[in-house]
Design a protein around this motif. Structure first.
Motif, PDB file in Angstrom:
ATOM      1  N   UNK A 130       0.718  -1.059   0.297  1.00 15.39           N
ATOM      2  CA  UNK A 130       0.072  -0.158  -0.016  1.00 15.39           C
ATOM      3  C   UNK A 130       0.887   1.203  -0.009  1.00 15.39           C
ATOM      4  N   UNK A 131       2.020   1.247   0.870  1.00 11.56           N
ATOM      5  CA  UNK A 131       3.000   2.486   0.804  1.00 11.56           C
ATOM      6  C   UNK A 131       3.794   2.556  -0.552  1.00 11.56           C
ATOM      7  N   UNK A 132       3.811   1.500  -1.315  1.00 15.63           N
ATOM      8  CA  UNK A 132       4.527   1.777  -2.440  1.00 15.63           C
ATOM      9  C   UNK A 132       3.430   2.503  -3.495  1.00 15.63           C
ATOM     10  N   UNK A 133       2.167   2.115  -3.523  1.00 14.25           N
ATOM     11  CA  UNK A 133       1.320   2.726  -4.258  1.00 14.25           C
ATOM     12  C   UNK A 133       0.852   4.263  -3.976  1.00 14.25           C
ATOM     13  N   UNK A 134       0.786   4.479  -2.871  1.00 17.60           N
ATOM     14  CA  UNK A 134       0.331   5.560  -2.188  1.00 17.60           C
ATOM     15  C   UNK A 134       1.295   6.865  -2.752  1.00 17.60           C
TER      16      UNK A 134
ATOM     17  N   UNK B 284      -9.003   6.569  -8.851  1.00 16.63           N
ATOM     18  CA  UNK B 284      -7.833   7.580  -8.395  1.00 16.63           C
ATOM     19  C   UNK B 284      -6.947   6.522  -7.459  1.00 16.63           C
ATOM     20  N   UNK B 285      -5.531   6.949  -7.403  1.00 14.66           N
ATOM     21  CA  UNK B 285      -4.494   6.186  -6.664  1.00 14.66           C
ATOM     22  C   UNK B 285      -5.379   6.272  -5.192  1.00 14.66           C
TER      23      UNK B 285
ATOM     24  N   UNK C 198      -1.514  -3.921  -9.687  1.00 19.11           N
ATOM     25  CA  UNK C 198      -1.028  -4.672  -8.645  1.00 19.11           C
ATOM     26  C   UNK C 198      -1.857  -4.729  -7.398  1.00 19.11           C
ATOM     27  N   UNK C 199      -2.201  -3.349  -7.016  1.00 19.14           N
ATOM     28  CA  UNK C 199      -3.204  -3.332  -5.773  1.00 19.14           C
ATOM     29  C   UNK C 199      -4.542  -3.400  -6.055  1.00 19.14           C
TER      30      UNK C 199
ATOM     31  N   UNK D  75      -7.624   3.363  -0.767  1.00 20.50           N
ATOM     32  CA  UNK D  75      -8.429   3.361   0.314  1.00 20.50           C
ATOM     33  C   UNK D  75      -9.218   1.995   0.204  1.00 20.50           C
ATOM     34  N   UNK D  76      -9.556   1.565  -0.945  1.00 19.54           N
ATOM     35  CA  UNK D  76     -10.471   0.272  -1.065  1.00 19.54           C
ATOM     36  C   UNK D  76      -9.926  -0.806  -0.524  1.00 19.54           C
TER      37      UNK D  76
END
Length: 162
Positions: A34-38, A90-91, A59-60, A96-97
């Motif tokens: 999650x941190x990589x995508x955020x 959105x990212x 991926x997420x 969040x999902x």
């Protein structure tokens, strides 16, 4: 582009029970991806970086579907389609999902009494896997894709670390 370095977060020191170890490592991997995508910029977050069409946001989005299928019993008709988020997503919305799905999955796990018990999910027609299998599978699936995410994020903006 200059590389951005995040502080590496070491694997968790969990309790001594098998459940605490499995859930601790799964939580660690969930937070890592999650941190990589955020905060990854558009459109790079959804740009295909491999010939197979792998992208960071996809991926997420995929892992959200895997969590829902594994712990919540949701059916997935087309697994390949789970690797692409909608252009309208959105990212922040995908992250969040994912986090909301993880919270729902954790609530299911919180109600389980033992690792040998089946995952309590509403899906009918096929036996549910054991909690132990589901946790091991999600650790493998999330860890594999977190590794992909590490590489994709570094290709996007040089960010490394967890």
């Amino acid at each position: 582009m200059p590389a951005a370095h995040r502080r590496d977060t070491p694997p968790p020191r969990t309790g001594s029970s098998e459940t605490e170890v499995l859930r601790g490592f799964l939580g660690y991997l969930r937070e890592s991806i999650a941190a990589k995508v955020e905060g990854t910029p558009e459109p790079q977050v959804r740009t295909y970086r491999t010939p197979s069409g792998t992208n960071l946001l996809g991926l997420l989005h995929h892992l959200t579907a895997v969590e829902r299928a594994t712990f919540l019993g949701e059916e997935v008709a087309d697994w390949q389609a789970t690797f692409d988020a909608s252009p309208a997503d959105s990212v922040a919305g995908v992250v969040a999902r994912y986090r909301e799905t993880v919270a729902r999955a954790d609530a299911v796990l919180d109600g389980c009494t033992g690792l040998g018990a089946p995952v309590p999910r509403p899906r009918t027609g096929e036996p549910a896997p054991s909690i132990r299998w589901a946790l091991a599978h999600m650790i493998e699936e999330t860890g594999r894709h977190a590794g992909h995410a590490d590489i994709l994020r570094e290709l996007i903006d040089g960010t490394t670390g967890r």
